[in-house]
Design a protein around this motif. Structure first.
Motif, mmCIF file in Angstrom:
data_model
loop_
_atom_site.group_PDB
_atom_site.id
_atom_site.type_symbol
_atom_site.label_atom_id
_atom_site.label_comp_id
_atom_site.label_asym_id
_atom_site.label_seq_id
_atom_site.Cartn_x
_atom_site.Cartn_y
_atom_site.Cartn_z
ATOM 1 N N GLU A 99 0.782 -1.233 0.000
ATOM 2 C CA GLU A 99 0.000 0.000 0.000
ATOM 3 C C GLU A 99 0.813 1.282 0.000
ATOM 4 O OE1 GLU A 99 -0.296 -1.373 4.427
ATOM 5 O OE2 GLU A 99 0.421 -2.152 2.514
ATOM 6 N N PHE A 100 2.149 1.192 0.124
ATOM 7 C CA PHE A 100 2.933 2.426 0.210
ATOM 8 C C PHE A 100 2.920 3.179 -1.115
ATOM 9 C CE2 PHE A 100 6.936 4.849 0.123
ATOM 10 C CZ PHE A 100 6.718 5.636 1.248
ATOM 11 N N PRO A 101 2.474 4.447 -1.139
ATOM 12 C CA PRO A 101 2.367 5.206 -2.398
ATOM 13 C C PRO A 101 3.654 5.962 -2.738
ATOM 14 C CG PRO A 101 1.317 6.425 -0.639
ATOM 15 C CD PRO A 101 1.846 5.165 -0.013
ATOM 16 N N GLY A 102 4.758 5.241 -2.782
ATOM 17 C CA GLY A 102 6.046 5.831 -3.105
ATOM 18 C C GLY A 102 7.018 4.739 -3.501
ATOM 19 N N VAL A 103 8.296 5.100 -3.666
ATOM 20 C CA VAL A 103 9.266 4.124 -4.152
ATOM 21 C C VAL A 103 9.597 3.107 -3.068
ATOM 22 C CG1 VAL A 103 10.257 5.766 -5.778
ATOM 23 C CG2 VAL A 103 11.282 5.509 -3.520
ATOM 24 N N ARG A 104 10.042 1.923 -3.514
ATOM 25 C CA ARG A 104 10.300 0.816 -2.596
ATOM 26 C C ARG A 104 11.667 0.196 -2.872
ATOM 27 N NH1 ARG A 104 4.293 -1.726 -3.885
ATOM 28 N NH2 ARG A 104 3.142 0.154 -3.257
ATOM 29 N N LEU A 105 12.317 -0.219 -1.794
ATOM 30 C CA LEU A 105 13.572 -0.958 -1.870
ATOM 31 C C LEU A 105 13.290 -2.359 -1.354
ATOM 32 C CD1 LEU A 105 16.696 -1.290 -2.035
ATOM 33 C CD2 LEU A 105 16.791 -0.387 0.306
ATOM 34 N N ALA A 106 13.499 -3.360 -2.194
ATOM 35 C CA ALA A 106 13.221 -4.744 -1.807
ATOM 36 C C ALA A 106 14.448 -5.366 -1.156
ATOM 37 C CB ALA A 106 12.804 -5.555 -3.027
ATOM 38 N N VAL A 107 14.226 -6.089 -0.053
ATOM 39 C CA VAL A 107 15.288 -6.833 0.627
ATOM 40 C C VAL A 107 14.971 -8.314 0.433
ATOM 41 C CG1 VAL A 107 16.518 -7.226 2.776
ATOM 42 C CG2 VAL A 107 15.483 -4.985 2.321
ATOM 43 N N ALA A 108 15.836 -9.007 -0.294
ATOM 44 C CA ALA A 108 15.542 -10.395 -0.667
ATOM 45 C C ALA A 108 16.716 -11.305 -0.365
ATOM 46 C CB ALA A 108 15.195 -10.474 -2.152
ATOM 47 N N ARG A 109 16.387 -12.551 -0.015
ATOM 48 C CA ARG A 109 17.430 -13.537 0.265
ATOM 49 C C ARG A 109 17.884 -14.272 -0.986
ATOM 50 N NH1 ARG A 109 13.944 -15.319 5.468
ATOM 51 N NH2 ARG A 109 12.371 -14.804 3.924
ATOM 52 N N ASN A 110 17.049 -14.292 -2.021
ATOM 53 C CA ASN A 110 17.385 -14.982 -3.262
ATOM 54 C C ASN A 110 16.607 -14.351 -4.406
ATOM 55 O OD1 ASN A 110 14.684 -16.269 -3.242
ATOM 56 N ND2 ASN A 110 15.529 -17.456 -1.543
ATOM 57 N N VAL A 111 16.891 -14.809 -5.604
ATOM 58 C CA VAL A 111 16.272 -14.229 -6.795
ATOM 59 C C VAL A 111 14.765 -14.454 -6.797
ATOM 60 C CG1 VAL A 111 16.161 -14.385 -9.313
ATOM 61 C CG2 VAL A 111 18.387 -14.375 -8.168
ATOM 62 N N GLU A 112 14.321 -15.605 -6.317
ATOM 63 C CA GLU A 112 12.884 -15.890 -6.306
ATOM 64 C C GLU A 112 12.144 -14.878 -5.441
ATOM 65 O OE1 GLU A 112 15.280 -18.183 -5.865
ATOM 66 O OE2 GLU A 112 15.043 -19.101 -7.866
ATOM 67 N N GLU A 113 12.678 -14.606 -4.248
ATOM 68 C CA GLU A 113 12.057 -13.599 -3.390
ATOM 69 C C GLU A 113 12.081 -12.230 -4.067
ATOM 70 O OE1 GLU A 113 12.650 -15.106 1.229
ATOM 71 O OE2 GLU A 113 13.596 -13.253 0.538
ATOM 72 N N ALA A 114 13.196 -11.906 -4.698
ATOM 73 C CA ALA A 114 13.321 -10.606 -5.352
ATOM 74 C C ALA A 114 12.245 -10.424 -6.412
ATOM 75 C CB ALA A 114 14.711 -10.456 -5.966
ATOM 76 N N ARG A 115 12.009 -11.475 -7.195
ATOM 77 C CA ARG A 115 10.987 -11.373 -8.246
ATOM 78 C C ARG A 115 9.591 -11.197 -7.649
ATOM 79 N NH1 ARG A 115 13.048 -11.985 -13.098
ATOM 80 N NH2 ARG A 115 14.998 -13.161 -13.398
ATOM 81 N N GLU A 116 9.327 -11.835 -6.521
ATOM 82 C CA GLU A 116 8.022 -11.681 -5.878
ATOM 83 C C GLU A 116 7.807 -10.256 -5.372
ATOM 84 O OE1 GLU A 116 6.348 -14.730 -3.262
ATOM 85 O OE2 GLU A 116 8.143 -15.946 -3.663
ATOM 86 N N LEU A 117 8.887 -9.567 -5.048
ATOM 87 C CA LEU A 117 8.791 -8.218 -4.500
ATOM 88 C C LEU A 117 8.842 -7.126 -5.562
ATOM 89 C CD1 LEU A 117 11.189 -8.784 -1.476
ATOM 90 C CD2 LEU A 117 8.712 -8.451 -1.338
ATOM 91 N N LEU A 118 9.004 -7.515 -6.813
ATOM 92 C CA LEU A 118 9.060 -6.530 -7.890
ATOM 93 C C LEU A 118 7.684 -5.936 -8.161
ATOM 94 C CD1 LEU A 118 11.455 -8.220 -10.479
ATOM 95 C CD2 LEU A 118 11.894 -6.132 -9.158
ATOM 96 N N THR A 119 7.609 -4.619 -8.163
ATOM 97 C CA THR A 119 6.411 -3.874 -8.548
ATOM 98 C C THR A 119 6.874 -2.693 -9.386
ATOM 99 O OG1 THR A 119 6.375 -2.230 -6.762
ATOM 100 C CG2 THR A 119 5.465 -4.430 -6.251
#
Length: 246
Positions: A99-119
């Protein structure tokens, strides 16, 4: 006020990343606020102030020479929190990944998590994923240990003032997140937000309250109608300031 949301799954290291960003921004002389999304509730400490709160006090304030600690029973939406922080240079939000209406920095342990956090609002990635092959990810990946300062430089460049989060539906994008995505793409500006561009400003106990366009019109029309009926006031004043105390 520029801001970033540090998002990720539980145990990914969000607090470590958010703490580093806050410390680096302070080192550069900025006024920084931090907000944490506590999914499981807030643990109150066992010190005197926490015990007073646990005893049922609605508000507890502990005051020392340089720190004020406060507990209070209240409900606050994300847009209320954003509104109260607009006097800071930068705000770091931990969590609020949908819900955050601004830019986001994803913290991921692996590529799979990173892809899930991509918006469309995810501008960069950090975390343990930086130690493995991440060449297929569409946004920059930073190793906090060796590239922390570069990461903060990047966030200062990409971050912008978050939208109010009211989702009033009066702009052409329909929601604050959708408008934020358009701002991130360079297709829109904050002037398209009917709340931020409002000529009606409301402060309650010194805190700004965001108003959707319908409420803005109600305030504007009622105040101008009342003031316009008073003797000694011109027929069409252009600016009115009203202060009311209980």
């Amino acid at each position: 006020m520029r801001a970033v949301a540090v998002i990720g799954f539980k145990g990914s290291g969000k607090t470590t990343v958010a703490s580093y960003i806050v410390g680096e921004l302070k080192r550069r002389g900025l006024r920084v606020a931090a907000v944490k999304h506590a999914h499981g509730g807030i643990s109150v400490n066992d010190e005197d102030s926490g015990r007073l709160f646990g005893a049922g006090a609605d508000r507890v304030i502990a005051v020392s020479d340089d720190v004020v600690e406060e507990y209070r029973r209240s409900r606050a939406s994300l847009w209320e929190v954003i509104s109260q922080l607009r006097g800071f240079d930068f705000a770091v939000f931990e969590g609020f990944k949908s819900e955050f209406p601004g830019v986001r920095l994803a913290v991921a342990r692996n590529v799979e998590e990173a892809r899930e956090l991509l918006t469309p609002l995810t501008v960069a990635i950090t975390g343990r994923v930086a130690k493995e092959d991440h060449s297929g990810l569409p946004v920059p990946v930073f190793d906090l240990e060796s590239e922390g300062e570069r990461l903060v430089d990047f966030l200062l460049e990409k971050a912008f003032e978050p939208l109010p989060g009211l989702n009033c539906g009066f702009c052409r994008y329909g929601s604050c997140v959708a408008l934020a995505e358009a701002v991130a793409r360079g297709e829109a500006g904050h002037g398209e937000c009917t709340v931020l561009s409002s000529k009606v400003k409301l402060l309650v106990d010194g805190k700004p309250v965001e108003l959707n366009p319908f409420v803005q019109d109600v305030f504007r029309n009622v105040v101008f109608a009342l003031v316009g009926s008073l003797k000694g006031v011109g027929s069409s004043p252009s600016r009115v300031e009203l202060r009311v105390e209980r």
